[in-house]
Design a protein around this motif. Structure first.
Motif, PDB file in Angstrom:
ATOM      1  N   ILE B   4     -34.294   5.902   1.829  1.00  0.00           N
ATOM      2  CA  ILE B   4     -35.309   7.259   2.120  1.00  0.00           C
ATOM      3  C   ILE B   4     -36.414   6.769   1.608  1.00  0.00           C
ATOM      4  O   ILE B   4     -36.526   6.106   0.338  1.00  0.00           O
ATOM      5  N   GLU B   5     -37.695   6.823   2.437  1.00  0.00           N
ATOM      6  CA  GLU B   5     -38.924   6.779   1.809  1.00  0.00           C
ATOM      7  C   GLU B   5     -39.496   8.004   1.647  1.00  0.00           C
ATOM      8  O   GLU B   5     -39.919   8.983   2.268  1.00  0.00           O
ATOM      9  N   PRO B   6     -39.288   8.327   0.143  1.00  0.00           N
ATOM     10  CA  PRO B   6     -39.711   9.641  -0.096  1.00  0.00           C
ATOM     11  C   PRO B   6     -41.235  10.087  -0.361  1.00  0.00           C
ATOM     12  O   PRO B   6     -41.530  11.290  -0.492  1.00  0.00           O
ATOM     13  N   HIS B   7     -42.138   8.965  -0.007  1.00  0.00           N
ATOM     14  CA  HIS B   7     -43.570   9.635   0.055  1.00  0.00           C
ATOM     15  C   HIS B   7     -44.196   8.379   0.817  1.00  0.00           C
ATOM     16  O   HIS B   7     -44.606   7.146   0.260  1.00  0.00           O
ATOM     17  N   ALA B   8     -44.689   8.818   1.957  1.00  0.00           N
ATOM     18  CA  ALA B   8     -45.620   7.956   2.902  1.00  0.00           C
ATOM     19  C   ALA B   8     -46.425   8.848   3.753  1.00  0.00           C
ATOM     20  O   ALA B   8     -46.360  10.022   4.100  1.00  0.00           O
ATOM     21  N   HIS B   9     -47.767   8.351   3.902  1.00  0.00           N
ATOM     22  CA  HIS B   9     -48.727   9.065   4.573  1.00  0.00           C
ATOM     23  C   HIS B   9     -48.815   8.334   6.052  1.00  0.00           C
ATOM     24  O   HIS B   9     -49.677   7.782   6.438  1.00  0.00           O
ATOM     25  N   MET B  10     -48.200   8.901   7.005  1.00  0.00           N
ATOM     26  CA  MET B  10     -47.821   8.011   8.358  1.00  0.00           C
ATOM     27  C   MET B  10     -48.947   8.562   9.126  1.00  0.00           C
ATOM     28  O   MET B  10     -49.220   7.666  10.248  1.00  0.00           O
ATOM     29  N   VAL B  11     -49.688   9.608   8.916  1.00  0.00           N
ATOM     30  CA  VAL B  11     -50.709  10.059   9.736  1.00  0.00           C
ATOM     31  C   VAL B  11     -51.845   8.755   9.699  1.00  0.00           C
ATOM     32  O   VAL B  11     -52.551   8.700  10.825  1.00  0.00           O
ATOM     33  N   SER B  12     -51.911   7.951   8.624  1.00  0.00           N
ATOM     34  CA  SER B  12     -52.756   6.856   8.533  1.00  0.00           C
ATOM     35  C   SER B  12     -52.000   5.645   8.949  1.00  0.00           C
ATOM     36  O   SER B  12     -52.679   4.484   8.805  1.00  0.00           O
ATOM     37  N   ARG B  13     -50.940   5.489   9.507  1.00  0.00           N
ATOM     38  CA  ARG B  13     -50.397   4.348   9.862  1.00  0.00           C
ATOM     39  C   ARG B  13     -49.973   4.039  11.208  1.00  0.00           C
ATOM     40  O   ARG B  13     -50.208   5.147  11.907  1.00  0.00           O
ATOM     41  N   THR B  14     -49.810   2.835  11.740  1.00  0.00           N
ATOM     42  CA  THR B  14     -49.662   2.718  13.155  1.00  0.00           C
ATOM     43  C   THR B  14     -48.117   2.830  13.454  1.00  0.00           C
ATOM     44  O   THR B  14     -47.155   2.804  12.840  1.00  0.00           O
ATOM     45  N   THR B  15     -48.014   2.937  14.758  1.00  0.00           N
ATOM     46  CA  THR B  15     -46.890   2.905  15.376  1.00  0.00           C
ATOM     47  C   THR B  15     -45.715   1.567  14.786  1.00  0.00           C
ATOM     48  O   THR B  15     -44.589   1.768  14.913  1.00  0.00           O
ATOM     49  N   ASP B  16     -46.698   0.630  15.015  1.00  0.00           N
ATOM     50  CA  ASP B  16     -46.021  -0.823  14.502  1.00  0.00           C
ATOM     51  C   ASP B  16     -45.376  -0.651  13.078  1.00  0.00           C
ATOM     52  O   ASP B  16     -44.284  -1.258  12.991  1.00  0.00           O
ATOM     53  N   ASP B  17     -46.013   0.034  12.071  1.00  0.00           N
ATOM     54  CA  ASP B  17     -45.447   0.471  10.927  1.00  0.00           C
ATOM     55  C   ASP B  17     -44.235   1.339  10.913  1.00  0.00           C
ATOM     56  O   ASP B  17     -43.229   0.807  10.201  1.00  0.00           O
ATOM     57  N   GLU B  57     -45.983  14.473  14.179  1.00  0.00           N
ATOM     58  CA  GLU B  57     -45.264  13.190  13.364  1.00  0.00           C
ATOM     59  C   GLU B  57     -43.766  13.220  13.311  1.00  0.00           C
ATOM     60  O   GLU B  57     -43.175  11.999  13.521  1.00  0.00           O
ATOM     61  N   PRO B  58     -43.226  14.317  13.102  1.00  0.00           N
ATOM     62  CA  PRO B  58     -41.453  14.105  13.524  1.00  0.00           C
ATOM     63  C   PRO B  58     -41.263  13.526  14.762  1.00  0.00           C
ATOM     64  O   PRO B  58     -39.871  12.670  14.802  1.00  0.00           O
ATOM     65  N   LYS B  59     -41.907  13.793  15.887  1.00  0.00           N
ATOM     66  CA  LYS B  59     -41.478  13.039  17.071  1.00  0.00           C
ATOM     67  C   LYS B  59     -41.878  11.695  17.074  1.00  0.00           C
ATOM     68  O   LYS B  59     -41.100  11.125  17.916  1.00  0.00           O
ATOM     69  N   ARG B  60     -42.906  11.673  16.618  1.00  0.00           N
ATOM     70  CA  ARG B  60     -43.454  10.028  16.375  1.00  0.00           C
ATOM     71  C   ARG B  60     -42.225   9.164  15.708  1.00  0.00           C
ATOM     72  O   ARG B  60     -42.025   8.040  16.064  1.00  0.00           O
ATOM     73  N   ALA B  61     -41.903   9.661  14.463  1.00  0.00           N
ATOM     74  CA  ALA B  61     -41.152   9.103  13.700  1.00  0.00           C
ATOM     75  C   ALA B  61     -39.415   9.033  14.525  1.00  0.00           C
ATOM     76  O   ALA B  61     -38.751   7.991  14.272  1.00  0.00           O
ATOM     77  N   ALA B  62     -39.273  10.107  15.170  1.00  0.00           N
ATOM     78  CA  ALA B  62     -37.867   9.980  15.715  1.00  0.00           C
ATOM     79  C   ALA B  62     -37.808   9.126  16.935  1.00  0.00           C
ATOM     80  O   ALA B  62     -36.820   8.430  17.056  1.00  0.00           O
ATOM     81  N   LYS B  63     -38.975   8.492  17.504  1.00  0.00           N
ATOM     82  CA  LYS B  63     -38.771   7.534  18.275  1.00  0.00           C
ATOM     83  C   LYS B  63     -38.243   6.070  18.022  1.00  0.00           C
ATOM     84  O   LYS B  63     -38.096   5.239  18.526  1.00  0.00           O
ATOM     85  N   CYS B 219     -47.486   4.726   0.997  1.00  0.00           N
ATOM     86  CA  CYS B 219     -48.463   4.165   2.086  1.00  0.00           C
ATOM     87  C   CYS B 219     -49.459   5.130   2.597  1.00  0.00           C
ATOM     88  O   CYS B 219     -49.003   6.020   2.977  1.00  0.00           O
ATOM     89  N   ASP B 220     -50.787   4.706   3.015  1.00  0.00           N
ATOM     90  CA  ASP B 220     -51.902   5.488   3.121  1.00  0.00           C
ATOM     91  C   ASP B 220     -52.872   4.617   4.094  1.00  0.00           C
ATOM     92  O   ASP B 220     -52.554   3.620   4.394  1.00  0.00           O
ATOM     93  N   TRP B 221     -54.013   5.011   3.972  1.00  0.00           N
ATOM     94  CA  TRP B 221     -55.021   4.344   4.915  1.00  0.00           C
ATOM     95  C   TRP B 221     -55.689   3.487   3.723  1.00  0.00           C
ATOM     96  O   TRP B 221     -56.403   2.600   4.428  1.00  0.00           O
ATOM     97  N   GLY B 222     -55.337   3.338   2.576  1.00  0.00           N
ATOM     98  CA  GLY B 222     -55.858   2.426   1.644  1.00  0.00           C
ATOM     99  C   GLY B 222     -55.071   1.266   1.547  1.00  0.00           C
ATOM    100  O   GLY B 222     -54.037   0.816   2.397  1.00  0.00           O
ATOM    101  N   VAL B 223     -55.238   0.081   0.422  1.00  0.00           N
ATOM    102  CA  VAL B 223     -54.478  -0.971   0.340  1.00  0.00           C
ATOM    103  C   VAL B 223     -53.143  -0.442  -0.174  1.00  0.00           C
ATOM    104  O   VAL B 223     -53.080  -0.017  -1.353  1.00  0.00           O
ATOM    105  N   SER B 224     -52.197  -0.678   0.759  1.00  0.00           N
ATOM    106  CA  SER B 224     -50.692  -0.141   0.308  1.00  0.00           C
ATOM    107  C   SER B 224     -49.807  -0.859   1.442  1.00  0.00           C
ATOM    108  O   SER B 224     -50.241  -1.437   2.231  1.00  0.00           O
ATOM    109  N   ASP B 225     -48.660  -0.825   1.093  1.00  0.00           N
ATOM    110  CA  ASP B 225     -47.567  -1.581   1.641  1.00  0.00           C
ATOM    111  C   ASP B 225     -46.364  -0.623   2.328  1.00  0.00           C
ATOM    112  O   ASP B 225     -45.628  -0.188   1.330  1.00  0.00           O
ATOM    113  N   PRO B 226     -46.121  -0.374   3.454  1.00  0.00           N
ATOM    114  CA  PRO B 226     -44.899   0.657   3.805  1.00  0.00           C
ATOM    115  C   PRO B 226     -43.802   0.084   3.634  1.00  0.00           C
ATOM    116  O   PRO B 226     -42.857   0.744   3.398  1.00  0.00           O
TER     117      PRO B 226
END
Ligand SMILES: [Zn+2]
Lengths: 89, 267
Positions: B4-17, B57-63, B219-226
């Motif tokens: 489980i990733e309990p804290h991630a800001h996926m609106v700032s991440r790509t689909t590749d992530d 975002e839930p739809k994007r993750a579900a893919k 992970c967000d829009w800054g220097v971070s690692d998903p």
């Protein structure tokens, strides 16, 4: 004897690297004339903590880099620098 | 390994992530509302953001086979203008019935100001009014220790608040002890240059034990690692932690806390 502790096998080179990086950074600050900056001072002041016989050196370093006041600011003033600015209100 | 990733800001991440997270074993991901790297110019900017978190975002993750949950609030950085913040907060209840909303977060402090503190307390009251868990952001760098103390003092003024319903995130060596001692959950954020490194997080785990502790990449829009969380699992293994200990940190602990929300139902 030595050379067979798993933790050192795993991390000694990395820790050595970090210490060399820090030494090079201090040299660089000298060459670039930024040794009067409070952040440079904060680094130097924290270094002796590493040599103390204690089990919470990381906490001690973080404490040394923490805002020592306990007042609530009236407004967002300075950006974060990583060490408390001595003249901050 | 499923995690489980309990804290991630996926609106700032790509689909590749998302794909990389899925490949690494991420099955569930939680996204707290945060500062998007710029101040929104109107409350409607937040309406769009809340729609993004609850519908898009839930739809994007579900893919990628990932369950997506979120937390809602006005982040502390944009809470410095209390009039603006309160206008956004009035809109939050409209979204609380969305099936992926877990609670109120990430609220907290940014520069430890009076306005931030007032809006923080109003968010805690909002959570209490709706019986929701709370996710708290603590400030960065030199502001963290003082901010964490101010947050703990403020929370102590809410006698009805159950402390095990609150996770205080981004703890480091100088704040984790007070957070755990006060009965809250503590989150360790694995960040490349600030917050916790992977090894320091494992140190904290070894020193304090796994009770009420989780870790995240934030992970967000800054220097971070998903992928910081699965990388930490690999490092735990290298440092001699067994599979059960790793599973506890990556799955059981976050599941235990997140289950404070009745919406958090996973297999
Ligand atoms: Zn965050």
């Amino acid at each position: 004897m030595g050379g067979d502790h798993p933790l050192l096998d795993l991390q000694f080179i990395e820790a050595r690297h970090l210490l060399v990086e820090l030494a090079a950074f201090l040299d660089r600050c000298d060459r670039h004339g930024c040794t009067g900056d409070f952040r440079h001072r904060a680094l130097l002041d924290a270094l002796p903590l590493l040599l103390e016989q204690r089990t919470d050196r990381a906490k001690a370093v973080l404490d040394a880099f923490s805002d020592p006041t306990d007042t609530v600011a009236s407004r967002a003033a300075a950006p974060v620098y990583g060490a408390p600015r001595p003249d901050a209100d | 390994m499923r995690y489980i990733e309990p804290h991630a800001h996926m609106v700032s991440r790509t689909t590749d992530d998302y794909e990389r997270l899925a490949l690494a074993g991420c099955e569930v991901l939680c996204e707290p509302a945060f500062w998007a790297g710029f101040d929104r110019s109107s409350p409607d900017g937040f309406r769009d953001y809340f729609l993004q978190l609850t519908r898009h975002e839930p739809k994007r993750a579900a893919k990628h086979g990932i369950r997506h949950f979120c937390w809602l609030c006005v982040n502390p950085k944009e809470a410095e203008d209390p009039g603006f913040a309160r206008e956004v907060m009035r809109m939050i209840p409209e979204f609380l019935d969305s099936p992926n909303v877990l609670g109120i977060g990430e609220i907290g402090l940014n520069k430890n100001t009076r306005n931030e503190l007032a809006i923080f307390e109003e968010h805690v009251q909002l959570a209490l009014d709706h019986d929701l868990p709370v996710l708290v952001h603590t400030p960065h760098l030199e502001d963290k220790r003082k901010g964490t103390r101010l947050i703990l003092d403020a929370l102590a003024n809410f006698p009805k608040l159950r402390r095990d319903q609150v996770v205080i995130d981004h703890v480091e060596e100088h704040t984790v002890g007070t957070v755990l001692d006060a009965g809250y959950w503590a989150g360790m954020t694995l960040y490349p240059h600030s917050k916790c490194s992977v090894d320091r997080a494992i140190d904290i785990l070894e020193i304090h034990g796994p009770e009420r502790l989780w870790m995240n990449s934030a992970c967000d829009w800054g220097v971070s690692d998903p992928l910081a969380v699965p990388k930490c699992a690999l490092r735990m293994k290298a440092r001699g932690h067994d599979t059960a200990a790793i599973r506890r940190m990556l799955w059981e602990n976050p599941r235990e806390f997140l289950s404070r929300s009745p919406r958090f139902i996973i297999d």
